[in-house]
Design an enzyme around this catalytic site. Structure first.
Site, PDB file in Angstrom:
ATOM      1  N   ASN A  37       0.811  -1.223   0.000  1.00 16.32           N
ATOM      2  CA  ASN A  37       0.000   0.000   0.000  1.00 16.32           C
ATOM      3  C   ASN A  37       0.847   1.277   0.000  1.00 16.32           C
ATOM      4  O   ASN A  37       1.664   1.490   0.883  1.00 16.32           O
ATOM      5  CB  ASN A  37      -0.880  -0.031   1.265  1.00 16.32           C
ATOM      6  N   HIS A 122     -14.646  -5.277  10.637  1.00 15.40           N
ATOM      7  CA  HIS A 122     -14.352  -3.940  11.168  1.00 15.40           C
ATOM      8  C   HIS A 122     -15.642  -3.187  11.422  1.00 15.40           C
ATOM      9  O   HIS A 122     -16.340  -2.818  10.473  1.00 15.40           O
ATOM     10  CB  HIS A 122     -13.593  -3.124  10.135  1.00 15.40           C
ATOM     11  N   ARG A 147     -13.698  -6.151  15.296  1.00 17.46           N
ATOM     12  CA  ARG A 147     -12.772  -5.086  15.673  1.00 17.46           C
ATOM     13  C   ARG A 147     -13.565  -3.793  15.770  1.00 17.46           C
ATOM     14  O   ARG A 147     -14.345  -3.480  14.854  1.00 17.46           O
ATOM     15  CB  ARG A 147     -11.683  -4.958  14.606  1.00 17.46           C
ATOM     16  N   TYR A 159      -8.059   7.707  12.360  1.00 17.55           N
ATOM     17  CA  TYR A 159      -7.789   6.667  11.371  1.00 17.55           C
ATOM     18  C   TYR A 159      -8.533   5.386  11.741  1.00 17.55           C
ATOM     19  O   TYR A 159      -8.582   4.992  12.898  1.00 17.55           O
ATOM     20  CB  TYR A 159      -6.279   6.385  11.291  1.00 17.55           C
ATOM     21  N   ASP A 210      -7.559  -1.797  17.451  1.00 22.46           N
ATOM     22  CA  ASP A 210      -6.277  -1.483  16.803  1.00 22.46           C
ATOM     23  C   ASP A 210      -5.823  -0.090  17.244  1.00 22.46           C
ATOM     24  O   ASP A 210      -6.531   0.891  17.033  1.00 22.46           O
ATOM     25  CB  ASP A 210      -6.471  -1.526  15.273  1.00 22.46           C
ATOM     26  N   HIS A 212      -2.962   1.260  16.192  1.00 24.00           N
ATOM     27  CA  HIS A 212      -2.237   1.845  15.055  1.00 24.00           C
ATOM     28  C   HIS A 212      -0.933   2.531  15.461  1.00 24.00           C
ATOM     29  O   HIS A 212      -0.625   3.634  14.980  1.00 24.00           O
ATOM     30  CB  HIS A 212      -3.152   2.818  14.290  1.00 24.00           C
ATOM     31  N   GLU A 236      -4.092  -4.266  19.430  1.00 22.48           N
ATOM     32  CA  GLU A 236      -3.174  -4.428  18.281  1.00 22.48           C
ATOM     33  C   GLU A 236      -2.259  -3.222  18.115  1.00 22.48           C
ATOM     34  O   GLU A 236      -2.706  -2.076  18.270  1.00 22.48           O
ATOM     35  CB  GLU A 236      -4.055  -4.595  17.038  1.00 22.48           C
ATOM     36  N   GLU A 262       1.733  -6.531  11.527  1.00 23.35           N
ATOM     37  CA  GLU A 262       1.272  -6.316  10.148  1.00 23.35           C
ATOM     38  C   GLU A 262       2.306  -5.582   9.311  1.00 23.35           C
ATOM     39  O   GLU A 262       2.262  -5.663   8.090  1.00 23.35           O
ATOM     40  CB  GLU A 262      -0.086  -5.604  10.111  1.00 23.35           C
ATOM     41  N   ARG A 283       0.812 -11.016  13.488  1.00 22.70           N
ATOM     42  CA  ARG A 283      -0.078 -10.537  12.426  1.00 22.70           C
ATOM     43  C   ARG A 283       0.560 -10.445  11.040  1.00 22.70           C
ATOM     44  O   ARG A 283       0.063  -9.731  10.157  1.00 22.70           O
ATOM     45  CB  ARG A 283      -0.636  -9.166  12.831  1.00 22.70           C
ATOM     46  N   HIS A 312      -2.958 -10.129   9.027  1.00 26.33           N
ATOM     47  CA  HIS A 312      -3.442  -8.884   8.441  1.00 26.33           C
ATOM     48  C   HIS A 312      -4.251  -9.223   7.188  1.00 26.33           C
ATOM     49  O   HIS A 312      -3.772  -9.987   6.347  1.00 26.33           O
ATOM     50  CB  HIS A 312      -2.204  -8.074   8.061  1.00 26.33           C
ATOM     51  N   ASP A 316      -6.361  -3.494   1.373  1.00 24.59           N
ATOM     52  CA  ASP A 316      -5.214  -3.094   0.554  1.00 24.59           C
ATOM     53  C   ASP A 316      -4.270  -4.244   0.206  1.00 24.59           C
ATOM     54  O   ASP A 316      -3.182  -4.004  -0.303  1.00 24.59           O
ATOM     55  CB  ASP A 316      -4.465  -1.905   1.164  1.00 24.59           C
ATOM     56  N   GLU A 339      -8.065 -11.493   9.832  1.00 25.61           N
ATOM     57  CA  GLU A 339      -8.774 -10.233   9.565  1.00 25.61           C
ATOM     58  C   GLU A 339      -9.480 -10.338   8.218  1.00 25.61           C
ATOM     59  O   GLU A 339      -8.909 -10.842   7.252  1.00 25.61           O
ATOM     60  CB  GLU A 339      -7.760  -9.078   9.536  1.00 25.61           C
ATOM     61  N   TRP A 402       2.859   6.440  12.947  1.00 29.20           N
ATOM     62  CA  TRP A 402       1.772   5.869  12.151  1.00 29.20           C
ATOM     63  C   TRP A 402       1.413   4.549  12.774  1.00 29.20           C
ATOM     64  O   TRP A 402       2.194   3.675  12.879  1.00 29.20           O
ATOM     65  CB  TRP A 402       2.315   5.717  10.763  1.00 29.20           C
TER      66      TRP A 402
END
Ligand code: GCO
Ligand code: MG
Length: 402
Positions: A37, A122, A147, A159, A210, A212, A236, A262, A283, A312, A316, A339, A402
């Site tokens: 991605n 999700h 999730r 996000y 998550d 992130h 996560e 991931e 993951r 994961h 994407d 997932e 991120w």
């Protein structure tokens, strides 16, 4: 049998995908996903310019030797671009081998270890009420694990939280968008979400969350502790995982199960966390971690320590990744959960596939190979269209994790 062609196809039926098509002199075709991605074209070039010429004339049955040739022979090992490119070759070769054997791929991986693969969907919403509704919708659709992500009061965008219909797409067209992040606002809000979810849905529903990579180690420890009463299935990516000692600190403070990996791309990224039992779920994905051959080694290492897989599976990566992942998931002894963000219908038209969602579980199809192909003519109507993940800054402008 010999490989006579290795073709890289980049397309964008709503989002970008990189696909590898390997063809043999017997007329067999194997498909691999190489989608990274936001950095898609670097993998496309790695494959087209550096890998494809080395594949021509090789015996496609030599999966492990070709893997080692690409990994050790490149001199430059590991990294997301290299490992995604190798993954695509590996997936395509397993697809070919299973087609030669006239068996679904999971049969070559040891057969089925379970009837189906538990998946999580999700659910997300701008407010807690919207999020509860999204969970209800998932339950109606049959999901058995969910999730949950929610908007945070005082933050314009978070996000993982989508539009009113609940759907969110990680990447947006054009250059990366920026959003403002506040850890304090987030941490104060999350226990309220999970308290409301447990009040509404009771203690049994497996709930995942998550983070992130947004927290520092001590903040992650605090959040894990605050969420203990709501017994999450997992928390996560609590911190950026370059600093793996952080997980030791988080572990000392909380029994909330931890999932990570991931963005990992090889077994060396997983080794310390698994061997020291600092995580509960790994993951890594078939597409970003060297393919089925390498994922099997990671799963075997994890099995020794009762760490289970939770691959994961975002939109994407292409349906080819999901197809290959399900054959892997159903065969290994220490599968945990997969997932599953369903692709848009157009993506499934470009990548016809036979996997099915049934009552909270996914099952791979039974035709020979991994069961996913590509409609190249349809794909050609959707050329590459640059899109990127957003970027987070703190309220004072500092670029954040991120
Ligand atoms: C997940 C991920 C995604 C990623 C995306 C990046 O758990 O599915 O965190 O939301 O951000 O896959 O490309
Ligand atoms: Mg994630």
């Amino acid at each position: 049998m010999k490989i006579i062609d290795a073709k890289v196809i980049v397309c964008s039926p709503g989002r970008n995908f990189v696909t590898l098509k390997i063809v043999t002199d017997d007329g067999l075709v194997g498909w691999g996903d190489a989608t990274l991605n936001g950095r898609e074209l670097s993998v496309a070039s790695y494959l087209k310019d550096h890998v494809a010429p080395c594949l021509i004339g090789r015996d496609p049955h030599q999966i492990e030797d070709i893997w080692q040739y690409l990994y050790k022979g490149a001199y430059w090992r590991r990294g997301p671009v290299t490992m995604t490119a190798i993954a695509a070759v590996d997936m395509a070769l397993w697809d070919i081998k299973a087609k030669v054997a006239n068996l679904p791929l999971y049969q070559l991986l040891g057969g089925k270890s379970r009837a189906g693969c538990l998946v999580y969907g999700h659910a997300n919403g701008a407010s807690i009420d919207d999020t509860i509704e999204a969970v209800e919708r998932h339950l109606e659709e049959g999901f058995k694990a969910i999730r949950v992500q929610t908007g945070v009061p005082g933050l314009a965008k978070v996000y993982g939280v989508g539009q009113p219909n609940g759907f969110y797409e990680p990447a947006t067209k054009g250059l990366p968008q920026e959003s403002i992040w506040s850890t304090d606002k987030y941490i104060q809000h999350m226990p309220k979400l999970f308290e409301a979810l447990r009040d509404r849905f009771g203690p049994d529903l497996p709930l995942l969350h998550d983070v992130h990579h947004r927290l520092t180690p001590i903040e992650a420890a605090r959040l894990g502790k605050m969420l203990e009463p709501y017994h999450l299935f997992w928390m996560e990516d609590a911190t950026p995982a370059e600093n793996q000692d952080a997980f030791r600190l988080i572990r000392q403070h909380t029994t909330t199960p931890l999932a990570v990996g991931e963005v990992f791309n090889c077994i060396w990224d997983c080794k310390t966390l698994i061997e020291n039992q600092l995580i509960d779920y790994i993951r890594t994905s078939v597409t970003h971690t060297g393919g089925i051959s390498h994922m099997r080694k990671i799963a075997a290492l994890a099995e020794l320590y009762q760490v289970r897989t939770g691959s994961h599976g975002p939109t994407d990566v292409s349906p080819i990744c999901m197809g290959a992942a399900l054959h892997f998931d159903i065969s290994i002894p220490n599968f945990g959960i997969q997932e599953y963000m369903a692709h848009e219908p157009l993506v499934n038209e470009v990548f016809p596939n036979s996997y099915r969602f049934e009552n909270g579980y996914m099952v791979p199809g039974d035709e020979p190979g991994h069961g996913v192909t590509m409609d190249e003519a349809l794909a050609a109507r959707y050329p590459y269209d640059p899109a990127y993940l957003p970027i987070a800054r703190l309220e004072d402008g500092t670029l954040w994790n991120w």
